[in-house]
Enzyme design. Structure first.
Site, short mmCIF file in Angstrom:
data_model
loop_
_atom_site.label_atom_id
_atom_site.label_comp_id
_atom_site.label_asym_id
_atom_site.label_seq_id
_atom_site.Cartn_x
_atom_site.Cartn_y
_atom_site.Cartn_z
CB CYS A 38 11.18 7.26 1.33
SG CYS A 38 10.03 6.81 2.64
CB ALA A 88 -0.93 -0.01 1.21
N PRO A 89 0.47 2.32 -0.70
CG PRO A 89 0.49 4.53 -1.50
CD PRO A 89 1.31 3.55 -0.72
CE LYS A 110 8.14 2.21 -3.94
NZ LYS A 110 7.25 3.05 -3.11
#
Length: 464
Positions: free
Chosen positions: A357, A236-237, A240
């Site tokens: 990230c 999620a979301p 990807k």
């Protein structure tokens, strides 16, 4: 008014420490989560300016029943966004004070000797680089259309297409209604920062996906062949996942896992809108998935983007901009090592992409190094995307094979990507790893909204 109430609730949750922006947005009941996320992010970005405007106009003193978070959201859309979209008393209230709010904004510009709203953010940008420097990236969803058709559509809407970019500096120079084809990724269009396409027909119909360039790298580098079986371990979301489906051309099978029911429901809606088939969603912790289950015996590719500190995200809540504690980083890195090792245990696995990230070495190079040492010669680190300008930190020999991204150097969110490949057939799991049955006694309860689709030829829908 539902949009503004939801955005105000997210802001209040952030201020009270009830969670991060993504979790609060996806746990809200607002149906259009990307629209909500965009509004909250932009309100946060302009927060110092909004506070000055609201205080200078004495808005909260005049409207004592107006919550401060709601005031920020309303004033943002009134002065910096596309205008208020709500009706009722809040819209009337904002319009009643519009002249004073605009006068206060004009006074700030004169005071700081600037002419554009963006220029008011310069001090904040100096302290926390470049949220406003990151362009708007638009990934063309090739399950429904093609790059040329999308380019033609935007040209008919009055945008000027400048061709394929030759350098990052060309992306940095974008302004107005001009756009480029990205210099690295073939299905990525690049627009000036803060361009909003959430109401655009291409977005609402699933023909384009609004996705940061760095976030496109994992699926692009995993590059599974059509008909492959792929796992998206922390899905999620769903951006990807939809990218994987486009690379697979909706052939093969995607197994996508996430522990949050609401996030999965939102993801299912997004994938269906994007025309994705051949996927199975499971509400399950990936660590509880049994690699020896025959269901996953053909899984050759895994995309692993686990929970991390999020320190690379350019739109951050001020309280989150401080570096996480050493204890927090140690806990995250421990989890990341565990989940990466678990992913390597799938017997047919040939290629894996690990991404975060995060800017922190502890979550990136150190995790990859530890797991490679644990597995010995079973897997190797691939020198991925040699033309990419930013490489991994020199934490161990070969770390330069990894990729890094940043607002300053690549005009993206901060990101880290490592690509691992199996060295030979039949390489065994390290003896230090427990058996799958011991790690994963039970499967979580799954849902398979995209399972076993009927095979049919899909024609690309021309954008009109």
């Amino acid at each position: 008014m539902a949009l503004y109430s939801a955005a105000a609730a997210v802001l209040e949750g952030l201020e009270s420490g009830r969670g991060g922006i993504k979790a609060l947005v996806y746990n809200s009941r607002f149906p259009h989560v990307r629209q909500l996320y965009a509004l909250v992010s932009e309100t946060l970005r302009y927060s110092p300016v909004l506070e000055k405007v609201v205080d200078g106009a004495a808005l909260l003193q005049a409207e004592k029943k107006l919550p401060p978070q709601l005031a920020k959201v309303l004033v943002y859309d009134l002065l910096f966004g596309k205008g208020l979209k709500c009706g009722g008393r809040w819209k009337a209230l904002a319009r009643r004070h519009r002249a004073r709010l605009e006068a206060e904004l004009a006074r700030l510009k004169v005071q700081q000797k600037v002419s554009r709203n963006e220029d008011l953010l310069a001090p904040a940008q100096a302290a926390s680089p470049s949220a406003s420097q990151v362009p708007r990236y638009v990934r063309v969803n090739t399950l429904k259309t093609c790059v040329d058709d999308v380019i033609d559509f935007f040209k008919r809407q009055g945008y000027s297409y400048l061709g394929k970019a030759a350098s990052v500096e060309e992306l940095r120079a974008l302004s107005g209604k001009k756009f480029l084809l990205d210099l690295h990724l073939p299905e990525l269009l690049v627009f000036p920062p803060q361009m909003d396409f959430h109401d655009n027909l291409l977005y609402t119909s699933g023909h384009i996906i609004l996705q940061d360039k760095a976030s496109c790298l994992p699926a692009f580098l995993l590059d599974p062949a059509a008909a492959s079986h792929v796992i998206d371990a922390c899905a999620a979301p769903g951006n990807k996942t939809s990218h994987l489906a486009a690379i697979l051309r909706n052939k093969g099978q995607i197994f996508a896992f996430d522990v949050d029911t609401k996030r999965l429901a939102t993801m299912n809606t997004m994938l269906m809108r994007a025309g994705v088939t051949g996927f199975q969603l499971a509400q399950q912790d990936f660590l509880t998935v049994d690699p020896s289950d025959p269901k996953y015996s053909k899984v050759t590719h895994i995309l692993l983007d686990p929970s991390c500190s999020g320190s690379g995200m350019v739109n951050r809540v001020p309280r989150d901009e401080a570096a996480p504690s050493a204890e927090r980083l140690q806990a995250l890195a421990g989890f990341q090592r565990k989940v990466l090792s678990h992913a390597l245990r799938f017997p047919a696995l040939r290629r894996l992409v690990y991404s975060t990230c995060s800017l922190h070495r502890e979550e990136n190079e150190d995790v990859v190094q530890a797991v490679l040492q644990e597995w010995g010669s079973a897997f190797r680190l691939v020198n991925a995307f040699p033309s990419w300008p930013c490489r991994g930190l020199a934490a161990f020999p070969g770390a330069e094979c990894c990729l890094r991204a940043s607002p300053a150097d690549t005009l993206t969110h901060g990101f880290f990507v490592a690509v691992l490949e199996r060295c030979g057939e039949g390489a065994a799991a390290p003896s230090s790893l427990p058996a799958a049955a011991e790690e994963s006694p039970q499967h979580g309860e799954g849902m398979e909204p995209g399972a076993a689709p009927k095979k049919r030829k899909r024609k690309k829908q021309r954008v009109k």
